[in-house]
Write a protein that holds these residues in place. Structure first.
Motif, short mmCIF file in Angstrom:
data_model
loop_
_atom_site.label_atom_id
_atom_site.label_comp_id
_atom_site.label_asym_id
_atom_site.label_seq_id
_atom_site.Cartn_x
_atom_site.Cartn_y
_atom_site.Cartn_z
N UNK A 47 0.85 -1.22 0.00
CA UNK A 47 0.00 0.00 0.00
C UNK A 47 0.88 1.27 0.00
N UNK A 48 1.80 1.31 -0.93
CA UNK A 48 2.83 2.36 -1.00
C UNK A 48 2.27 3.69 -1.48
N UNK A 49 2.52 4.74 -0.71
CA UNK A 49 2.06 6.08 -1.11
C UNK A 49 3.22 7.04 -1.38
N UNK A 50 4.45 6.63 -1.03
CA UNK A 50 5.60 7.54 -1.20
C UNK A 50 6.73 6.83 -1.94
N UNK A 51 7.65 7.62 -2.44
CA UNK A 51 8.81 7.06 -3.14
C UNK A 51 9.96 8.06 -3.07
N UNK A 52 11.16 7.64 -3.49
CA UNK A 52 12.34 8.49 -3.39
C UNK A 52 12.33 9.59 -4.45
N UNK A 103 -15.95 30.75 2.20
CA UNK A 103 -17.25 30.50 2.86
C UNK A 103 -18.42 30.74 1.90
N UNK A 104 -18.17 31.45 0.81
CA UNK A 104 -19.23 31.71 -0.17
C UNK A 104 -19.37 30.62 -1.22
N UNK A 105 -18.51 29.59 -1.15
CA UNK A 105 -18.53 28.53 -2.16
C UNK A 105 -19.41 27.36 -1.71
N UNK A 106 -19.90 26.55 -2.67
CA UNK A 106 -20.77 25.42 -2.29
C UNK A 106 -20.01 24.29 -1.63
N UNK A 107 -18.73 24.15 -1.95
CA UNK A 107 -17.93 23.06 -1.39
C UNK A 107 -16.46 23.33 -1.54
N UNK A 108 -15.66 22.55 -0.83
CA UNK A 108 -14.19 22.68 -0.87
C UNK A 108 -13.57 21.29 -0.84
N UNK A 109 -12.54 21.11 -1.65
CA UNK A 109 -11.71 19.92 -1.55
C UNK A 109 -10.36 20.35 -1.03
N UNK A 110 -9.96 19.84 0.13
CA UNK A 110 -8.68 20.22 0.73
C UNK A 110 -7.74 19.02 0.67
N UNK A 111 -6.56 19.23 0.13
CA UNK A 111 -5.58 18.15 0.00
C UNK A 111 -4.45 18.38 1.00
N UNK A 112 -4.33 17.44 1.95
CA UNK A 112 -3.30 17.52 2.98
C UNK A 112 -2.17 16.56 2.63
N UNK A 113 -1.04 17.10 2.24
CA UNK A 113 0.10 16.26 1.86
C UNK A 113 0.97 15.92 3.05
N UNK A 114 1.87 14.98 2.84
CA UNK A 114 2.87 14.58 3.84
C UNK A 114 4.23 14.50 3.13
N UNK A 115 5.25 14.15 3.84
CA UNK A 115 6.61 13.97 3.31
C UNK A 115 7.21 15.31 2.88
N UNK A 116 8.30 15.23 2.08
CA UNK A 116 8.99 16.47 1.67
C UNK A 116 8.18 17.21 0.63
#
Ligand code: 4GX
Length: 278
Positions: A47-52, A103-116
């Motif tokens: 279940x790899x999500x990161x690489x070099x 706050x005036x928009x119908x929705x938001x997609x927030x992407x929270x990253x990790x690593x460098x």
């Protein structure tokens, strides 16, 4: 408003949203927050999500395939017109004006990253904008995403009651807050300012505005340059500066010792350029 957070730590995001003003807003159906686990979009046994990083160097990079798949799955649940926002120190700095805008928009997609970092192609293909919550380095985008959610949700209609009108729509908007006091009237030898006990609402209002203006001038002159001052606030700032020049006494917030830049000089008077009263 519907919000989706793409993250490697959905529990961290959900846990933080269960409390206080935001928790109540979600319970009352004023906001809905979903999460999308990036790891659910992997297909290898590890279940790899990161690489070099290509080019070498320390740290790992978030792989583009599972991230983009997670973004697309979460975006499909949101109403049309919901931007895909990546939290990163490279983004435009998020402030109260950005919070009102979102706050005036119908929705938001927030992407929270990790690593460098995140593979740049996932940013190009999967994000509409990048926001930073400030010039410091965190270990992940979850806390920035939570900060954005908190600042936005408290602005949604019906979320705040009385607390709202005091700061958001008040005469002191764009200024630092004034000092607050509650009982007891004297605490460890320090008395509550007399004006607050006077029952004179006009005098209380003026005192608070004067405190806000003086604090903003001494602690965050950049905010005055940004917003300018309404006529009454401008008058109170002039009174404060005159009293200061005349008496030479030390009053709360008067010296610039608390200047966050560490600058011990008098700050630049923001009225010099771009500042407008009125
Ligand atoms: N305000 N970080 C994001 C991982 C990362 C790196 C590059 C996308 C691109 C931060 C901030 C922040 C640290 C969150 C690195 N994601 N985010 N993370 N300050 O420092 O928003």
């Amino acid at each position: 408003m519907q919000i989706e957070v793409v993250t490697l730590f959905p529990e961290m995001v959900r846990g933080a949203l269960a409390h206080g003003v935001v928790g109540r807003a979600i319970e009352r159906g004023l906001a809905r927050v979903g999460t999308e686990d990036v790891r659910a979009h992997t297909s290898d046994p590890h279940r790899t999500v990161d690489d070099r990083p290509y080019g070498g160097g320390p740290g790992m990079v978030l792989k583009p395939e599972p991230l983009l798949a997670a973004i697309r799955a979460a975006h499909a649940r949101l109403p049309a017109g919901s931007p895909r926002i990546c939290l990163s120190a490279q983004g435009e700095v998020f402030d109260q004006a950005s919070a009102h805008e979102l706050a005036g928009l119908p929705g938001l997609l927030l992407v929270a990253g990790r690593y460098e970092g995140i593979d740049e192609r996932a940013i190009e293909l999967g994000m509409d904008r990048e926001l930073s919550i400030g010039d410091y380095v965190l270990s992940g985008g979850e806390i920035p995403a939570l900060a954005v959610i908190d600042a936005v949700v408290r602005l949604l209609p019906g979320v705040l009651g009385d607390e709202r009108s005091s700061i958001e729509e008040s005469f002191a908007e764009g200024l630092l807050d004034w000092p607050h006091y509650t009982r007891p009237e004297v605490f460890e030898g320090r008395a509550v300012p007399q004006v607050l006990l006077s029952g004179n609402h006009a005098a209380v209002r003026r005192w608070r505005l004067g405190q806000s203006v003086a604090r903003t001038w001494s602690r965050r002159p950049d905010l005055l340059a940004l917003h300018g001052l309404a006529a009454e606030a401008s008058g109170l700032l002039n009174e404060y500066l005159a009293a200061r020049a005349g008496g030479g006494r030390k009053v709360e917030g008067e010296s610039h010792e608390q200047d966050r830049s560490g600058n011990r000089e008098e700050p630049h008077d923001p009225r010099g350029s771009g500042f407008q009263a009125g």
